[in-house]
Every structure is written in structure tokens, then in C-alpha cells.
Scaffold this active site. Structure first.
Site, PDB file in Angstrom:
ATOM      1  N   LYS A  53     -37.280 -16.440   0.494  1.00 21.44           N
ATOM      2  CA  LYS A  53     -38.104 -16.271   1.696  1.00 21.44           C
ATOM      3  C   LYS A  53     -37.267 -16.280   2.974  1.00 21.44           C
ATOM      4  O   LYS A  53     -37.705 -15.777   3.996  1.00 21.44           O
ATOM      5  CB  LYS A  53     -39.193 -17.326   1.736  1.00 21.44           C
TER       6      LYS A  53
HETATM    7  C1  LIG Z   1     -42.713 -17.694  -2.824  1.00 21.50           C
HETATM    8  C2  LIG Z   1     -41.978 -17.796  -4.102  1.00 21.50           C
HETATM    9  C3  LIG Z   1     -42.297 -16.995  -5.213  1.00 21.50           C
HETATM   10  C4  LIG Z   1     -43.467 -16.036  -5.193  1.00 21.50           C
HETATM   11  O1  LIG Z   1     -43.261 -14.957  -4.318  1.00 21.50           O
HETATM   12  P1  LIG Z   1     -44.510 -14.064  -3.826  1.00 21.50           P
HETATM   13  O2  LIG Z   1     -43.951 -13.115  -2.841  1.00 21.50           O
HETATM   14  O3  LIG Z   1     -45.474 -15.040  -3.216  1.00 21.50           O
HETATM   15  O4  LIG Z   1     -45.076 -13.415  -5.037  1.00 21.50           O
HETATM   16  C5  LIG Z   1     -41.516 -17.105  -6.336  1.00 21.50           C
HETATM   17  N1  LIG Z   1     -40.487 -17.976  -6.401  1.00 21.50           N
HETATM   18  C6  LIG Z   1     -40.147 -18.758  -5.361  1.00 21.50           C
HETATM   19  C7  LIG Z   1     -39.013 -19.701  -5.501  1.00 21.50           C
HETATM   20  C8  LIG Z   1     -40.872 -18.698  -4.168  1.00 21.50           C
HETATM   21  O5  LIG Z   1     -40.530 -19.466  -3.142  1.00 21.50           O
END
Ligand SMILES: *Cc1c(COP(=O)(O)O)cnc(C)c1O
Length: 462
Positions: free
Chosen positions: A112
């Protein structure tokens, strides 16, 4: 380039407006009116370029006149300078034709950061020149919140409030949210689960008096700016394995469907992607839906991959919008049914979804076994989310097509599960070793809209 809402009645916006707003006023999500494409030659020309150069080439067609080329390049450079790896998104090999895309070298050790760092830069520049300020409120199952706080802390024109489910995030995740000292950062522990956090966030956005009063802005994965930033690493990784002259596939550990939807956008832009595989944990509502069983909510079962513990997968609305040939009324109808518990997907829309997405799931036990096995077989230590992806990818991949599995977090972010599977407690990178010694600052609040609104209004820093 205009952005339209998946529910059809909110006004079309520019990139800047869509980014600063987040959720559309009709409750929908913004998507580009048309998806720009890159030619075969343009994609081939990305080979050997830096992450930042590819980022500019891929995102430039989407931003209209929001930033000049010069400013946009500078924002990209600034955003990614914080990633602790010169390749930004390096790959390692797990097995013949199976690769792991490491997206966890950013400041909060999860993918993210790629989107949030860029959004932070874009918000600061766009707000600064308008002389305005916003209140960012985000809901998190753990990783979005820390990434948002890391990206927005200390910025002049922004307050950032993050709602996380009390007691349901890992200690590293919680500390990343509660230890920043900047006064514009506000960590809120909500007495509920992640779906409650998301629901209260939506309530705040749908309360226009509050929304306009505090100038609410959303940076959850529904924000188009975030989806866009995630499109970039599909290009860098595919091109390094021979695209556009060779097709590749991706497996994506999925919760809110933002990351995998970015892969779909890359495909629509012209990147030759063979399969996009949605990997879920035991909270497998997306897997069941993509297997034709409709989208029906159940209880959320806390797992060792908490960032994927979800029933309402927000960005799936964008996928449905396209699957229904951009029929906003069909989306409105389904979202109304979802509020009552769930909906079935029409046969035509199902065919369209299947054309782009496959899916699989991993149980808790399979996830643990994958972590154990991958350490033995390759020396790689996987976080539980990445392990869900690797398990599903190994099961479903076509040996003749390179498979890229997205490693969404660093193993040190989930040390308990990793230690249980391997006997090894992964170390935090040196720059964050003192995380457990820092003081925490957090407010615990009931799962109640009025209490939340009052708290936010009473704690704005300007
Ligand atoms: C947010 C997250 C996900 C899921 O991603 P999305 O875009 O919400 O599908 C998977 N793994 C980790 C470690 C995350 O932080």
C-alpha cells in the site's frame, strides 16, 4: 480525461477532483470514462527503464492537466525515494516460471505504500496551490492505515484519522499507526470489525453536512489515484519477463479488490496478461462469487492474513460495473441487494468476469504449510498474505506462462504466524527496530456514527 461514477448520477470529475474526493456523492466509485492504451512499441520501450520512468509513462495518460509533466515527474521521484530498494519492486524466483514480486520495501512494509506515498505527494501539491485543507478519514484492516499515516503525517493541509478494528490488527500494524508523533495524525480503535470500520466510513461520506463541513477526503483503496499507482508494477514486472512479446499471468492476494483491479486496468491498457488470479483466505466470498455462487455476505472469520479478512470488497463494484457493460442501474440494484445480505450475478456479467479473472482460496493450514515449505524449498520467508497467493498460484498456474505472485507484505509485519510456521522470528528492517519502544497514542471509540463525527470535529488540528 473525465471520471464517472459506477452509480451513474454523481457529476463527472477531472482526475484532480476524483482523487481529492474519493467516494462519489451517489455512493459510487470513480472510474475513467475510457481507458487509455499503450501500443506494443510503447510497452516494449519500457524495458530497462527505472521504476519512476515507467510510472510516468503508465500514469501520465490518466491525469489530464492536473499536473504538468515536470511536476508529475518530481512527485513520482519524491514518492518512491522512500522505498528501501533501488529497484522499488524487485522480483525473486520461487520455482521454474514462478516469480515473487516484492512490494514490501516501503516505509510500512506493505504494497500500500506504493499508492499512498504518491497520493500523499499529489494531495500536498494539489491542496497547496488551492490554499485549501482536507480531513482524511480512512478505514483499515491494518495496512492501509499505517501507509496513509506514513504518507500524510506532518503535511500542513491535512488531518488524517484512521479507524481500525480494536484488537484485530497485528501489533506491528497497530504500532505503526499509534506511534507517529505528528499532531495531524489520529489513530482510532473502533469497537467492531473491519466491515464496521468501512461501513462507518461510508456513513460519514453519505452525511453531506458532515462531509462538506470537515472537507472529508477518502484515501481508501476506492480512491482512483490509488488504483492508478498500482497499475505501474504490473508493467515493470511483466516487461522484465519479456512482455509485450510474451504473455504473463498474475496471482494477487485479495481483499478489497483494489490491487487486482489495477492488474485488470493494466490489461485493458494493452499489457498482454494471460490470467489474473484472485487469491483469498478462508474469507472466500470473492472466490465463491467468481465460481458462480453469487455474492452473499457471511460472518468474517479472523485469520492469519488479516488484511484480507473481508465480506464487502469495495472495488469489486468497479469490476461489476464493467461486467455489466457499464450499466450503472444494474450496479445500484446490486449494491441495494448487498445492503440486505447479497446478490446474484447475471449470466452475462459472470461470463465477462470469468473472461478476466480466475480465483482460488487457501485455508489457514494451507497458508502455514506454504510458509514452511517455501522457506525449505527456496529460502524465502513469506508473510501469510503472500503465502495465500503463492499457494493458489502453484495450484492454478499454467507451467508454460510465467506466473508473477504479488508479495503484499514483509514477513516481519506478521511475525507470530511466520514464527509458528518456520521457527524463525523475522526481524524488522533496521530503520524501524525501535518500533516496540515508542509511545502509543490512540483513542478507543464505540461503533457509533455520532460518536465518531463528534470526535473528528473536536480534534481537527486547524
Ligand atoms: C491490503 C492488503 C491486501 C489486499 O489488497 P486489496 O487491494 O484490498 O485487494 C493483501 N495483502 C496485504 C498485506 C494488504 O495489506
Amino acid at each position: 480525461m473525465r471520471y464517472i461514477s459506477t452509480r451513474g448520477t454523481a457529476p463527472a470529475l477531472s482526475f484532480e477532483e476524483a482523487m481529492l474526493t474519493g467516494l462519489a456523492r451517489d455512493g459510487g466509485l470513480y472510474v475513467p470514462e475510457t481507458i487509455p492504451t499503450l501500443t506494443h512499441q510503447e510497452i516494449a520501450a519500457l524495458a530497462g527503464k527505472s521504476y519512476e520512468e515507467v510510472a510516468f509513462a503508465v500514469m501520465r495518460p490518466f491525469i489530464g492537466d492536473t499536473f504538468t509533466d515536470e511536476v508529475f515527474r518530481a512527485l513520482i521521484d519524491e514518492a518512491y525515494a522512500v522505498i528501501g530498494h533501488t529497484a522499488r519492486a524487485p522480483m525473486v524466483q520461487l520455482a521454474p516460471n514462478h516469480f515473487l514480486l516484492e512490494l514490501f520495501h516501503g516505509p510500512t512494509l506493505a504494497f500500500k505504500d506504493f499508492a499512498m506515498q504518491l497520493i500523499g505527494q499529489m494531495f500536498q501539491t494539489a491542496l497547496g496551490r488551492k490554499g485549501s485543507r482536507v480531513t482524511i478519514v480512512g478505514a483499515t484492516s491494518g495496512d492501509t492505515g499505517s501507509a496513509a499515516i506514513e504518507a500524510f503525517k506532518g503535511l500542513d493541509n491535512v488531518d488524517v484519522f484512521i479507524l481500525f478494528p480494536h484488537g484485530r490488527v497485528s501489533e506491528v500494524q497497530r504500532r505503526q499507526m499509534t506511534t507517529p508523533v505528528e499532531s495531524n495524525v489520529h489513530a482510532l480503535a473502533l469497537e467492531g470489525d473491519f466491515d464496521d470500520c468501512q461501513a462507518r466510513l461510508k456513513d460519514m461520506f453519505n452525511d453531506f453536512e458532515f462531509r462538506d463541513g470537515v472537507k472529508l477526503a477518502g484515501v481508501n483503496s476506492i480512491n482512483w489515484g490509488r488504483v492508478l499507482a498500482q497499475v505501474v508494477y504490473y508493467f515493470t514486472s511483466a516487461v522484465s519477463l519479456g512482455a509485450p512479446d510474451r504473455k504473463v499471468s498474475f496471482t494477487v492476494p485479495t481483499g478489497n479488490f483494489g490491487d487486482i483491479f489495477a492488474g485488470y486496468v493494466a490489461k485493458r491498457m494493452g499489457l498482454p496478461i494471460d490470467r489474473l488470479i484472485v487469491a483469498t483466505n478462508q474469507n472466500d466470498i470473492l472466490d465463491r462469487c467468481l465460481k458462480g455462487q453469487g455474492y452473499h455476505k457471511g460472518p468474517t472469520h479472523p485469520s492469519i492474513s488479516p488484511s484480507m479478512d473481508i465480506q464487502v470488497s469495495s472495488n469489486f463494484e468497479r469490476a461489476l460495473f464493467d461486467a455489466y457493460d457499464r450499466d450503472a442501474l444494474a450496479v445500484v440494484q446490486q449494491m441495494a441487494e448487498l445492503a440486505e445480505g447479497g446478490f446474484d450475478v447475471s449470466q452475462g456479467a459472470m461470463e465477462s468476469l470469468r473472461e478476466h479473472y480466475d480465483s482460488g482460496r487457501a485455508t489457514e493450514e494451507e497458508t502455514m504449510q506454504t510458509i514452511t515449505h517455501m522457506l525449505e524449498a527456496t529460502g524465502e520467508l513469506l508473510c501469510p498474505h503472500s503465502a495465500v497467493g503463492v499457494k493458489v498460484a502453484e495450484e492454478m498456474r499454467d507451467a508454460a506462462v510465467p506466473m508473477i505472485t504479488l508479495a503484499t507484505a514483509h514477513p516481519a509485519k506478521f511475525p507470530d504466524a511466520v514464527e509458528k510456521a518456520t521457527g524463525i522470528r523475522p526481524d524488522l528492517p533496521p530503520r524501524m527496530r525501535d518500533l516496540f519502544d515508542r509511545d502509543e497514542r490512540v483513542t478507543r471509540l464505540p461503533n457509533d456514527l455520532e460518536a465518531l463525527k463528534a470526535h473528528i470535529k473536536g480534534n481537527l488540528s486547524a
